[in-house]
Design an enzyme around this catalytic site. Structure first.
Site, PDB file in Angstrom:
ATOM      1  N   ASP A 108       0.802  -1.227   0.000  1.00 50.59           N
ATOM      2  CA  ASP A 108       0.000   0.000   0.000  1.00 50.59           C
ATOM      3  C   ASP A 108       0.837   1.281   0.000  1.00 50.59           C
ATOM      4  OD1 ASP A 108       0.797  -0.529   2.554  1.00 50.59           O
ATOM      5  OD2 ASP A 108      -1.153  -0.171   3.484  1.00 50.59           O
ATOM      6  N   ASP A 135      -2.142  -7.732   3.257  1.00 48.19           N
ATOM      7  CA  ASP A 135      -2.954  -6.696   3.915  1.00 48.19           C
ATOM      8  C   ASP A 135      -3.434  -5.625   2.941  1.00 48.19           C
ATOM      9  OD1 ASP A 135      -0.412  -5.782   3.454  1.00 48.19           O
ATOM     10  OD2 ASP A 135      -0.201  -4.749   5.365  1.00 48.19           O
TER      11      ASP A 135
END
Ligand code: F6P
Length: 329
Positions: A108, A135
Protein backbone atom coordinates in the site's frame (compact mmCIF):
# COMPACT_ATOMS: atom_id res chain seq x y z
CA UNK A 1 -9.80 6.12 -23.24
CA UNK A 2 -6.34 7.63 -23.51
CA UNK A 3 -5.53 10.10 -26.27
CA UNK A 4 -2.06 8.61 -26.64
CA UNK A 5 -1.02 5.10 -27.63
CA UNK A 6 1.21 3.41 -25.07
CA UNK A 7 4.51 2.34 -26.65
CA UNK A 8 6.69 1.85 -23.60
CA UNK A 9 5.93 0.71 -20.04
CA UNK A 10 8.20 0.91 -17.01
CA UNK A 11 8.02 -1.71 -14.25
CA UNK A 12 9.37 -1.61 -10.71
CA UNK A 13 9.18 -3.51 -7.43
CA UNK A 14 8.88 -1.51 -4.24
CA UNK A 15 8.62 -2.11 -0.48
CA UNK A 16 9.36 -5.50 1.08
CA UNK A 17 10.27 -8.15 -1.48
CA UNK A 18 7.85 -11.03 -1.88
CA UNK A 19 8.07 -14.39 -3.67
CA UNK A 20 6.33 -14.03 -7.01
CA UNK A 21 7.63 -10.53 -7.75
CA UNK A 22 10.02 -11.91 -10.36
CA UNK A 23 7.21 -13.88 -11.94
CA UNK A 24 5.15 -10.66 -12.08
CA UNK A 25 7.97 -8.69 -13.72
CA UNK A 26 8.32 -11.52 -16.22
CA UNK A 27 4.60 -11.45 -16.93
CA UNK A 28 4.63 -7.68 -17.48
CA UNK A 29 7.63 -7.94 -19.80
CA UNK A 30 6.24 -10.82 -21.83
CA UNK A 31 2.76 -9.31 -22.14
CA UNK A 32 4.38 -6.14 -23.42
CA UNK A 33 6.42 -8.17 -25.91
CA UNK A 34 3.22 -9.91 -27.01
CA UNK A 35 1.64 -6.52 -27.73
CA UNK A 36 4.80 -4.97 -29.24
CA UNK A 37 5.29 -2.59 -26.36
CA UNK A 38 8.81 -1.82 -25.07
CA UNK A 39 9.69 -2.28 -21.37
CA UNK A 40 12.00 -0.38 -19.08
CA UNK A 41 12.97 -2.11 -15.85
CA UNK A 42 13.53 0.24 -12.92
CA UNK A 43 16.03 -0.88 -10.29
CA UNK A 44 15.48 -0.29 -6.54
CA UNK A 45 11.88 0.87 -6.79
CA UNK A 46 11.11 4.57 -6.83
CA UNK A 47 14.67 5.39 -5.81
CA UNK A 48 15.91 3.98 -9.10
CA UNK A 49 13.35 6.10 -10.94
CA UNK A 50 14.82 9.20 -9.31
CA UNK A 51 18.41 8.11 -9.95
CA UNK A 52 17.77 6.93 -13.52
CA UNK A 53 18.77 3.38 -12.66
CA UNK A 54 17.14 1.65 -15.61
CA UNK A 55 17.51 -1.41 -17.79
CA UNK A 56 15.81 -2.15 -21.10
CA UNK A 57 14.05 -5.52 -20.84
CA UNK A 58 12.80 -7.94 -23.45
CA UNK A 59 11.12 -11.35 -23.40
CA UNK A 60 14.49 -13.12 -23.12
CA UNK A 61 15.87 -10.96 -20.30
CA UNK A 62 13.32 -12.51 -17.93
CA UNK A 63 14.25 -16.11 -18.63
CA UNK A 64 14.87 -18.30 -15.57
CA UNK A 65 13.15 -15.87 -13.24
CA UNK A 66 9.72 -17.46 -12.65
CA UNK A 67 11.05 -19.79 -9.97
CA UNK A 68 13.17 -17.27 -8.08
CA UNK A 69 12.28 -15.53 -4.83
CA UNK A 70 13.09 -11.87 -4.17
CA UNK A 71 13.17 -9.45 -7.07
CA UNK A 72 15.93 -9.18 -9.65
CA UNK A 73 15.00 -5.50 -10.12
CA UNK A 74 15.72 -5.09 -6.39
CA UNK A 75 13.48 -3.18 -4.04
CA UNK A 76 13.67 -0.18 -1.75
CA UNK A 77 11.52 2.03 0.43
CA UNK A 78 12.39 5.42 -1.08
CA UNK A 79 12.33 8.49 1.20
CA UNK A 80 13.11 10.81 -1.72
CA UNK A 81 10.00 9.76 -3.61
CA UNK A 82 7.93 11.09 -0.71
CA UNK A 83 8.98 14.60 -1.76
CA UNK A 84 7.50 16.54 -4.66
CA UNK A 85 10.99 17.23 -5.99
CA UNK A 86 11.80 13.52 -5.97
CA UNK A 87 8.66 12.68 -7.93
CA UNK A 88 9.38 15.50 -10.39
CA UNK A 89 12.86 14.10 -11.04
CA UNK A 90 11.43 10.61 -11.47
CA UNK A 91 8.90 11.95 -13.99
CA UNK A 92 11.61 13.71 -15.98
CA UNK A 93 13.64 10.49 -16.11
CA UNK A 94 10.69 8.47 -17.37
CA UNK A 95 9.95 11.08 -20.03
CA UNK A 96 13.62 11.12 -21.05
CA UNK A 97 13.32 7.38 -21.71
CA UNK A 98 10.00 7.78 -23.56
CA UNK A 99 8.04 5.82 -20.99
CA UNK A 100 4.24 6.21 -21.28
CA UNK A 101 2.99 4.21 -18.28
CA UNK A 102 4.17 2.55 -15.07
CA UNK A 103 3.45 -0.77 -13.36
CA UNK A 104 4.20 -0.80 -9.63
CA UNK A 105 4.53 -4.15 -7.87
CA UNK A 106 4.36 -3.59 -4.12
CA UNK A 107 2.22 -2.87 -1.09
CA UNK A 108 0.00 0.00 0.00
CA UNK A 109 2.88 2.41 0.61
CA UNK A 110 4.04 1.83 -2.97
CA UNK A 111 0.51 2.41 -4.25
CA UNK A 112 0.25 5.68 -2.33
CA UNK A 113 3.39 6.83 -4.16
CA UNK A 114 1.94 5.71 -7.50
CA UNK A 115 -1.28 7.67 -6.93
CA UNK A 116 0.58 10.85 -6.01
CA UNK A 117 2.77 10.43 -9.09
CA UNK A 118 -0.33 10.10 -11.24
CA UNK A 119 -2.02 13.11 -9.65
CA UNK A 120 0.97 15.38 -10.10
CA UNK A 121 2.04 14.29 -13.58
CA UNK A 122 -1.07 12.77 -15.12
CA UNK A 123 1.02 9.64 -15.68
CA UNK A 124 -0.81 6.30 -16.17
CA UNK A 125 -0.10 3.89 -13.32
CA UNK A 126 -1.21 0.36 -12.47
CA UNK A 127 -0.60 -1.61 -9.27
CA UNK A 128 0.10 -5.29 -8.70
CA UNK A 129 -0.18 -6.24 -5.00
CA UNK A 130 3.08 -7.82 -3.85
CA UNK A 131 3.56 -8.38 -0.12
CA UNK A 132 3.61 -11.47 2.05
CA UNK A 133 1.34 -9.72 4.57
CA UNK A 134 -1.80 -9.97 2.38
CA UNK A 135 -2.95 -6.70 3.92
CA UNK A 136 -4.33 -5.05 0.79
CA UNK A 137 -7.99 -4.43 0.20
CA UNK A 138 -9.41 -5.54 -3.17
CA UNK A 139 -7.69 -8.89 -3.52
CA UNK A 140 -8.08 -12.12 -1.61
CA UNK A 141 -4.39 -12.88 -2.20
CA UNK A 142 -1.33 -10.68 -2.62
CA UNK A 143 1.78 -12.05 -4.34
CA UNK A 144 4.01 -13.91 -1.93
CA UNK A 145 1.35 -14.57 0.67
CA UNK A 146 0.71 -18.19 -0.31
CA UNK A 147 4.44 -18.94 -0.41
CA UNK A 148 5.00 -17.29 2.98
CA UNK A 149 2.15 -19.32 4.49
CA UNK A 150 3.69 -22.54 3.25
CA UNK A 151 7.17 -21.58 4.44
CA UNK A 152 5.90 -20.60 7.89
CA UNK A 153 3.71 -23.65 8.37
CA UNK A 154 6.60 -25.92 7.40
CA UNK A 155 8.72 -24.25 10.08
CA UNK A 156 5.93 -24.58 12.66
CA UNK A 157 5.61 -28.29 11.82
CA UNK A 158 9.31 -28.75 12.54
CA UNK A 159 9.09 -26.87 15.82
CA UNK A 160 6.09 -29.03 16.75
CA UNK A 161 8.36 -32.10 16.67
CA UNK A 162 10.48 -30.62 19.44
CA UNK A 163 7.49 -29.19 21.32
CA UNK A 164 5.87 -32.55 21.47
CA UNK A 165 9.04 -34.58 22.14
CA UNK A 166 9.94 -32.40 25.14
CA UNK A 167 6.46 -31.39 26.33
CA UNK A 168 7.37 -27.79 25.68
CA UNK A 169 5.54 -24.59 25.02
CA UNK A 170 6.70 -22.55 22.03
CA UNK A 171 5.94 -18.93 21.28
CA UNK A 172 6.47 -18.62 17.52
CA UNK A 173 6.56 -15.16 15.99
CA UNK A 174 5.47 -14.77 12.39
CA UNK A 175 5.49 -11.64 10.23
CA UNK A 176 2.67 -9.13 10.06
CA UNK A 177 3.15 -5.73 11.68
CA UNK A 178 -0.40 -4.62 11.03
CA UNK A 179 -2.18 -7.72 9.79
CA UNK A 180 -2.84 -11.18 11.17
CA UNK A 181 -3.32 -13.11 7.92
CA UNK A 182 -0.08 -15.06 8.24
CA UNK A 183 -0.53 -15.70 11.97
CA UNK A 184 -4.15 -16.77 11.77
CA UNK A 185 -3.74 -19.08 8.80
CA UNK A 186 -0.44 -20.65 9.80
CA UNK A 187 -1.79 -20.95 13.34
CA UNK A 188 -4.75 -22.96 12.14
CA UNK A 189 -2.63 -24.87 9.60
CA UNK A 190 0.08 -25.56 12.18
CA UNK A 191 -2.36 -26.63 14.90
CA UNK A 192 -1.63 -23.77 17.33
CA UNK A 193 -3.34 -23.64 20.73
CA UNK A 194 -3.54 -19.88 20.60
CA UNK A 195 -3.03 -17.25 17.90
CA UNK A 196 -2.34 -13.61 18.66
CA UNK A 197 -3.14 -11.10 15.89
CA UNK A 198 -3.08 -7.31 15.55
CA UNK A 199 -6.79 -7.19 14.73
CA UNK A 200 -7.80 -8.52 18.13
CA UNK A 201 -7.14 -7.26 21.62
CA UNK A 202 -5.81 -10.11 23.70
CA UNK A 203 -5.44 -9.33 27.39
CA UNK A 204 -2.42 -11.22 28.63
CA UNK A 205 -4.43 -12.67 31.55
CA UNK A 206 -6.76 -14.25 29.04
CA UNK A 207 -3.81 -15.86 27.27
CA UNK A 208 -2.54 -17.24 30.56
CA UNK A 209 -5.96 -18.56 31.47
CA UNK A 210 -6.20 -20.35 28.11
CA UNK A 211 -2.82 -21.96 28.67
CA UNK A 212 -3.80 -23.07 32.16
CA UNK A 213 -7.07 -24.51 30.93
CA UNK A 214 -5.19 -26.37 28.21
CA UNK A 215 -2.93 -27.95 30.80
CA UNK A 216 -5.91 -28.89 32.93
CA UNK A 217 -7.42 -30.57 29.86
CA UNK A 218 -4.31 -32.68 29.45
CA UNK A 219 -2.39 -30.78 26.79
CA UNK A 220 1.28 -31.57 27.15
CA UNK A 221 2.77 -29.19 24.63
CA UNK A 222 1.66 -25.83 23.29
CA UNK A 223 2.25 -23.86 20.15
CA UNK A 224 1.31 -20.21 20.36
CA UNK A 225 1.60 -18.29 17.12
CA UNK A 226 2.15 -14.57 17.57
CA UNK A 227 1.95 -11.95 14.82
CA UNK A 228 4.66 -9.25 15.06
CA UNK A 229 1.99 -6.62 15.62
CA UNK A 230 -0.08 -8.47 18.25
CA UNK A 231 -1.92 -6.39 20.82
CA UNK A 232 -0.75 -7.91 24.11
CA UNK A 233 1.55 -4.93 24.61
CA UNK A 234 4.48 -7.27 25.21
CA UNK A 235 7.10 -8.54 22.83
CA UNK A 236 7.50 -12.28 22.42
CA UNK A 237 10.32 -12.56 24.98
CA UNK A 238 8.30 -10.59 27.52
CA UNK A 239 5.36 -12.90 26.86
CA UNK A 240 7.55 -15.91 27.57
CA UNK A 241 8.85 -14.31 30.79
CA UNK A 242 5.36 -13.43 31.93
CA UNK A 243 4.09 -16.99 31.53
CA UNK A 244 7.31 -18.43 32.97
CA UNK A 245 7.00 -16.29 36.10
CA UNK A 246 3.50 -17.53 36.76
CA UNK A 247 4.38 -21.11 35.90
CA UNK A 248 8.07 -21.88 36.44
CA UNK A 249 7.23 -25.55 35.87
CA UNK A 250 6.53 -24.93 32.14
CA UNK A 251 9.40 -25.46 29.73
CA UNK A 252 9.06 -22.53 27.31
CA UNK A 253 10.99 -21.52 24.18
CA UNK A 254 10.73 -18.69 21.67
CA UNK A 255 11.22 -18.95 17.90
CA UNK A 256 11.13 -15.96 15.58
CA UNK A 257 10.68 -17.02 11.97
CA UNK A 258 11.61 -13.58 10.64
CA UNK A 259 12.79 -13.00 7.10
CA UNK A 260 12.98 -16.68 6.20
CA UNK A 261 9.22 -16.24 5.59
CA UNK A 262 9.88 -13.68 2.88
CA UNK A 263 12.38 -15.55 0.77
CA UNK A 264 12.41 -18.71 -1.29
CA UNK A 265 10.96 -20.01 -4.51
CA UNK A 266 7.37 -18.89 -5.09
CA UNK A 267 4.66 -21.51 -4.79
CA UNK A 268 2.89 -22.59 -7.96
CA UNK A 269 -0.11 -20.55 -6.83
CA UNK A 270 1.99 -17.38 -6.60
CA UNK A 271 3.60 -18.01 -10.00
CA UNK A 272 0.25 -18.42 -11.71
CA UNK A 273 -1.22 -15.46 -9.85
CA UNK A 274 1.74 -13.28 -10.84
CA UNK A 275 1.38 -14.30 -14.46
CA UNK A 276 -2.34 -13.54 -14.50
CA UNK A 277 -1.89 -10.21 -12.73
CA UNK A 278 0.94 -9.14 -15.05
CA UNK A 279 -1.17 -9.80 -18.14
CA UNK A 280 -4.11 -7.88 -16.70
CA UNK A 281 -1.99 -4.93 -15.57
CA UNK A 282 -0.45 -4.39 -19.01
CA UNK A 283 -3.65 -4.98 -20.97
CA UNK A 284 -5.58 -2.59 -18.71
CA UNK A 285 -3.01 0.13 -19.37
CA UNK A 286 -3.21 -0.56 -23.10
CA UNK A 287 -6.99 -0.08 -22.86
CA UNK A 288 -6.25 3.44 -21.69
CA UNK A 289 -7.13 2.90 -18.02
CA UNK A 290 -5.08 4.09 -15.07
CA UNK A 291 -5.06 4.16 -11.24
CA UNK A 292 -6.17 0.59 -10.68
CA UNK A 293 -4.81 -2.33 -8.74
CA UNK A 294 -5.14 -5.78 -10.23
CA UNK A 295 -6.57 -8.27 -7.76
CA UNK A 296 -8.00 -11.76 -7.52
CA UNK A 297 -11.37 -12.47 -5.99
CA UNK A 298 -13.14 -15.83 -6.18
CA UNK A 299 -10.44 -16.85 -8.65
CA UNK A 300 -11.40 -14.04 -11.04
CA UNK A 301 -8.81 -11.39 -11.90
CA UNK A 302 -10.37 -7.96 -11.46
CA UNK A 303 -9.59 -4.30 -10.82
CA UNK A 304 -9.95 -2.08 -7.76
CA UNK A 305 -9.31 1.67 -7.86
CA UNK A 306 -5.90 2.25 -6.26
CA UNK A 307 -7.39 4.70 -3.81
CA UNK A 308 -9.82 2.09 -2.53
CA UNK A 309 -7.08 -0.53 -2.34
CA UNK A 310 -5.08 1.79 -0.10
CA UNK A 311 -7.92 2.94 2.13
CA UNK A 312 -10.15 -0.14 2.09
CA UNK A 313 -8.94 -1.55 5.40
CA UNK A 314 -8.48 -5.10 6.63
CA UNK A 315 -10.43 -7.94 5.11
CA UNK A 316 -9.38 -10.57 7.63
CA UNK A 317 -12.14 -13.14 7.93
CA UNK A 318 -13.00 -13.17 11.60
CA UNK A 319 -14.78 -16.50 11.16
CA UNK A 320 -11.26 -17.92 11.04
CA UNK A 321 -10.75 -16.75 14.61
CA UNK A 322 -13.73 -18.87 15.64
CA UNK A 323 -12.41 -21.84 13.65
CA UNK A 324 -9.06 -21.50 15.43
CA UNK A 325 -10.82 -21.40 18.79
CA UNK A 326 -12.84 -24.54 18.05
CA UNK A 327 -9.76 -26.37 16.76
CA UNK A 328 -7.86 -25.73 19.94
CA UNK A 329 -10.50 -27.11 22.29
O1 F6P B 1 5.51 -5.85 4.83
C1 F6P B 1 6.21 -7.02 4.73
C2 F6P B 1 7.04 -7.28 5.95
O2 F6P B 1 7.72 -8.49 5.74
C3 F6P B 1 6.30 -7.30 7.29
O3 F6P B 1 5.62 -8.49 7.55
C4 F6P B 1 7.41 -7.03 8.25
O4 F6P B 1 6.90 -6.47 9.42
C5 F6P B 1 8.26 -6.06 7.50
O5 F6P B 1 8.01 -6.29 6.12
C6 F6P B 1 9.73 -6.16 7.79
O6 F6P B 1 10.40 -5.19 7.08
P1 F6P B 1 11.98 -5.11 6.90
O7 F6P B 1 12.39 -6.16 5.91
O8 F6P B 1 12.23 -3.75 6.41
O9 F6P B 1 12.57 -5.38 8.24
Amino acid sequence: MSEKKIKKIAVLTSGGDAPGMNAAIRAVVRTCAYHNVAVLGVYRGYQGMIEEDFIELNARSVRDTINKGGTFLKSARSKDFRTKEGRQKAYENLKKHNVDALVVIGGDGSFTGALLFNEEHNFPVMGIPGTIDNDIYGTSHTLGYDTALNTAVEAIDKIRDTASSHNRMFFIEVMGRDAGFIALNTGIGGGAERILIPEEDTPIEELLQDIEEGHAKGKTSNIIVVAEGDKTGKNIFELKEYVEKKHPEYDIRVAILGHMQRGGAPSCYDRVLASRMGVKAVETLLEGKSNYMVGINNDVIDLTPLEKAIKGGSKLDMELVRVAEIMSI
